[in-house]
Design a protein around this motif. Structure first.
Motif, PDB file in Angstrom:
ATOM      1  N   PHE A  37       0.849  -1.190   0.000  1.00 53.92           N
ATOM      2  CA  PHE A  37       0.000   0.000   0.000  1.00 53.92           C
ATOM      3  C   PHE A  37       0.883   1.238   0.000  1.00 53.92           C
ATOM      4  CE2 PHE A  37      -2.772   3.268   1.705  1.00 53.92           C
ATOM      5  CZ  PHE A  37      -3.965   3.000   1.062  1.00 53.92           C
ATOM      6  N   LYS A  38       0.572   2.175  -0.862  1.00 55.65           N
ATOM      7  CA  LYS A  38       1.344   3.422  -0.955  1.00 55.65           C
ATOM      8  C   LYS A  38       0.548   4.561  -0.325  1.00 55.65           C
ATOM      9  CE  LYS A  38       3.908   6.245  -4.214  1.00 55.65           C
ATOM     10  NZ  LYS A  38       4.400   6.317  -5.598  1.00 55.65           N
ATOM     11  N   ILE A  39       1.188   5.263   0.590  1.00 62.05           N
ATOM     12  CA  ILE A  39       0.565   6.407   1.236  1.00 62.05           C
ATOM     13  C   ILE A  39       0.792   7.619   0.345  1.00 62.05           C
ATOM     14  CG2 ILE A  39       0.490   7.853   3.294  1.00 62.05           C
ATOM     15  CD1 ILE A  39       1.834   5.526   4.781  1.00 62.05           C
ATOM     16  N   SER A  40      -0.281   8.213  -0.105  1.00 63.08           N
ATOM     17  CA  SER A  40      -0.169   9.375  -0.985  1.00 63.08           C
ATOM     18  C   SER A  40      -0.030  10.653  -0.166  1.00 63.08           C
ATOM     19  CB  SER A  40      -1.392   9.468  -1.900  1.00 63.08           C
ATOM     20  OG  SER A  40      -2.530   9.853  -1.158  1.00 63.08           O
ATOM     21  N   THR A  41       0.460  11.708  -0.812  1.00 59.61           N
ATOM     22  CA  THR A  41       0.535  13.005  -0.132  1.00 59.61           C
ATOM     23  C   THR A  41      -0.868  13.477   0.234  1.00 59.61           C
ATOM     24  OG1 THR A  41       0.622  14.101  -2.280  1.00 59.61           O
ATOM     25  CG2 THR A  41       2.710  13.729  -1.179  1.00 59.61           C
ATOM     26  N   GLU A  42      -1.847  13.135  -0.590  1.00 57.88           N
ATOM     27  CA  GLU A  42      -3.237  13.499  -0.298  1.00 57.88           C
ATOM     28  C   GLU A  42      -3.729  12.798   0.973  1.00 57.88           C
ATOM     29  OE1 GLU A  42      -7.668  13.292  -2.342  1.00 57.88           O
ATOM     30  OE2 GLU A  42      -5.915  12.924  -3.581  1.00 57.88           O
ATOM     31  N   ASN A  46      -4.823  14.964   4.181  1.00 60.54           N
ATOM     32  CA  ASN A  46      -6.179  14.841   4.737  1.00 60.54           C
ATOM     33  C   ASN A  46      -6.150  14.473   6.215  1.00 60.54           C
ATOM     34  OD1 ASN A  46      -7.418  15.536   2.327  1.00 60.54           O
ATOM     35  ND2 ASN A  46      -7.676  13.411   1.675  1.00 60.54           N
ATOM     36  N   LEU A  47      -5.250  13.589   6.590  1.00 61.14           N
ATOM     37  CA  LEU A  47      -5.133  13.186   7.994  1.00 61.14           C
ATOM     38  C   LEU A  47      -4.683  14.367   8.853  1.00 61.14           C
ATOM     39  CD1 LEU A  47      -5.452  10.578   9.708  1.00 61.14           C
ATOM     40  CD2 LEU A  47      -2.979  10.430   9.626  1.00 61.14           C
ATOM     41  N   LEU A  48      -3.708  15.139   8.358  1.00 61.35           N
ATOM     42  CA  LEU A  48      -3.233  16.300   9.112  1.00 61.35           C
ATOM     43  C   LEU A  48      -4.332  17.345   9.255  1.00 61.35           C
ATOM     44  CD1 LEU A  48       0.365  16.692   7.650  1.00 61.35           C
ATOM     45  CD2 LEU A  48      -0.341  15.508   9.731  1.00 61.35           C
ATOM     46  N   GLU A  55     -10.390  16.776  14.936  1.00 61.26           N
ATOM     47  CA  GLU A  55     -11.032  15.461  14.795  1.00 61.26           C
ATOM     48  C   GLU A  55     -10.112  14.362  15.316  1.00 61.26           C
ATOM     49  OE1 GLU A  55     -12.552  14.829  10.763  1.00 61.26           O
ATOM     50  OE2 GLU A  55     -12.650  17.003  10.544  1.00 61.26           O
ATOM     51  N   ILE A  56      -8.805  14.626  15.277  1.00 66.54           N
ATOM     52  CA  ILE A  56      -7.788  13.680  15.748  1.00 66.54           C
ATOM     53  C   ILE A  56      -6.856  14.460  16.666  1.00 66.54           C
ATOM     54  CG2 ILE A  56      -5.845  12.201  15.069  1.00 66.54           C
ATOM     55  CD1 ILE A  56      -7.158  11.997  12.289  1.00 66.54           C
ATOM     56  N   ASN A  57      -6.645  13.959  17.890  1.00 64.51           N
ATOM     57  CA  ASN A  57      -5.746  14.685  18.787  1.00 64.51           C
ATOM     58  C   ASN A  57      -4.281  14.374  18.454  1.00 64.51           C
ATOM     59  OD1 ASN A  57      -4.887  12.345  20.278  1.00 64.51           O
ATOM     60  ND2 ASN A  57      -6.733  12.481  21.525  1.00 64.51           N
ATOM     61  N   PHE A  58      -3.385  15.195  18.980  1.00 62.78           N
ATOM     62  CA  PHE A  58      -1.961  15.069  18.660  1.00 62.78           C
ATOM     63  C   PHE A  58      -1.390  13.735  19.132  1.00 62.78           C
ATOM     64  CE2 PHE A  58      -1.639  19.978  18.923  1.00 62.78           C
ATOM     65  CZ  PHE A  58      -2.162  20.091  17.638  1.00 62.78           C
ATOM     66  N   GLU A  59      -1.858  13.244  20.258  1.00 63.15           N
ATOM     67  CA  GLU A  59      -1.377  11.951  20.766  1.00 63.15           C
ATOM     68  C   GLU A  59      -1.735  10.829  19.798  1.00 63.15           C
ATOM     69  OE1 GLU A  59      -1.875   8.923  24.574  1.00 63.15           O
ATOM     70  OE2 GLU A  59      -2.824  10.893  24.657  1.00 63.15           O
ATOM     71  N   THR A  60      -2.949  10.845  19.287  1.00 64.77           N
ATOM     72  CA  THR A  60      -3.378   9.834  18.314  1.00 64.77           C
ATOM     73  C   THR A  60      -2.543   9.950  17.040  1.00 64.77           C
ATOM     74  OG1 THR A  60      -5.610   9.790  19.212  1.00 64.77           O
ATOM     75  CG2 THR A  60      -5.340   8.974  16.968  1.00 64.77           C
ATOM     76  N   LEU A  61      -2.285  11.175  16.608  1.00 60.61           N
ATOM     77  CA  LEU A  61      -1.476  11.402  15.417  1.00 60.61           C
ATOM     78  C   LEU A  61      -0.064  10.841  15.607  1.00 60.61           C
ATOM     79  CD1 LEU A  61      -1.592  12.726  12.599  1.00 60.61           C
ATOM     80  CD2 LEU A  61      -0.747  14.821  13.679  1.00 60.61           C
ATOM     81  N   THR A  62       0.514  11.061  16.773  1.00 60.13           N
ATOM     82  CA  THR A  62       1.843  10.528  17.080  1.00 60.13           C
ATOM     83  C   THR A  62       1.822   9.001  17.092  1.00 60.13           C
ATOM     84  OG1 THR A  62       2.474  12.490  18.325  1.00 60.13           O
ATOM     85  CG2 THR A  62       3.685  10.475  18.826  1.00 60.13           C
ATOM     86  N   ASN A  63       0.814   8.423  17.726  1.00 57.88           N
ATOM     87  CA  ASN A  63       0.679   6.959  17.750  1.00 57.88           C
ATOM     88  C   ASN A  63       0.540   6.403  16.339  1.00 57.88           C
ATOM     89  OD1 ASN A  63       0.821   6.970  20.539  1.00 57.88           O
ATOM     90  ND2 ASN A  63      -1.389   6.848  20.822  1.00 57.88           N
ATOM     91  N   TRP A  64      -0.264   7.067  15.524  1.00 58.42           N
ATOM     92  CA  TRP A  64      -0.464   6.654  14.127  1.00 58.42           C
ATOM     93  C   TRP A  64       0.869   6.652  13.379  1.00 58.42           C
ATOM     94  CZ3 TRP A  64       0.430   9.684   9.761  1.00 58.42           C
ATOM     95  CH2 TRP A  64      -0.027   9.152   8.558  1.00 58.42           C
TER      96      TRP A  64
END
Length: 111
Positions: A37-42, A46-48, A55-64
């Protein structure tokens, strides 16, 4: 049972609980010859934006970012994206995650 690519897609798009997705992926071998699977810049942008919009906290973003950073079954669109994932995965090394910094990254991804 869902296949590996479906789980990877849900992980990249953060559709579901990270821990659950990680557990589902644990049924597959860690090492793989080529990415599935290739992660696109889009996708990253979108996640950022979701994090900027609370919608997503910084801790979740770091875990991701930690979960996807070194996966053999994922490919990044370019080296800049790989550096961004590293930055997000290690705020204690790379500096605090802020909405302003996330917006800078989103703007850089457009270039």
């Amino acid at each position: 049972m869902r296949n590996r690519i479906e789980i990877l897609k849900d992980l990249v798009l953060l559709q579901g609980n990270i821990e659950v997705l990680e557990k589902e992926l644990s049924q597959y071998p860690w090492d793989i010859e080529k990415p599935l699977f290739k992660i696109s810049t889009e996708d990253l942008s979108n996640l950022l934006k979701r994090s900027i919009n609370d919608e997503i906290n910084f801790e979740t973003l770091t875990n991701w970012a930690n979960v996807i950073e070194c996966r053999d079954d994922m490919e990044f669109a370019d080296e800049k994206m790989q550096e961004t994932i590293f930055e997000l995965s290690s705020p204690e090394i790379n500096g605090e995650i802020t909405k302003e910094r996330l917006q800078e990254i989103v703007d850089e991804l457009k270039e």
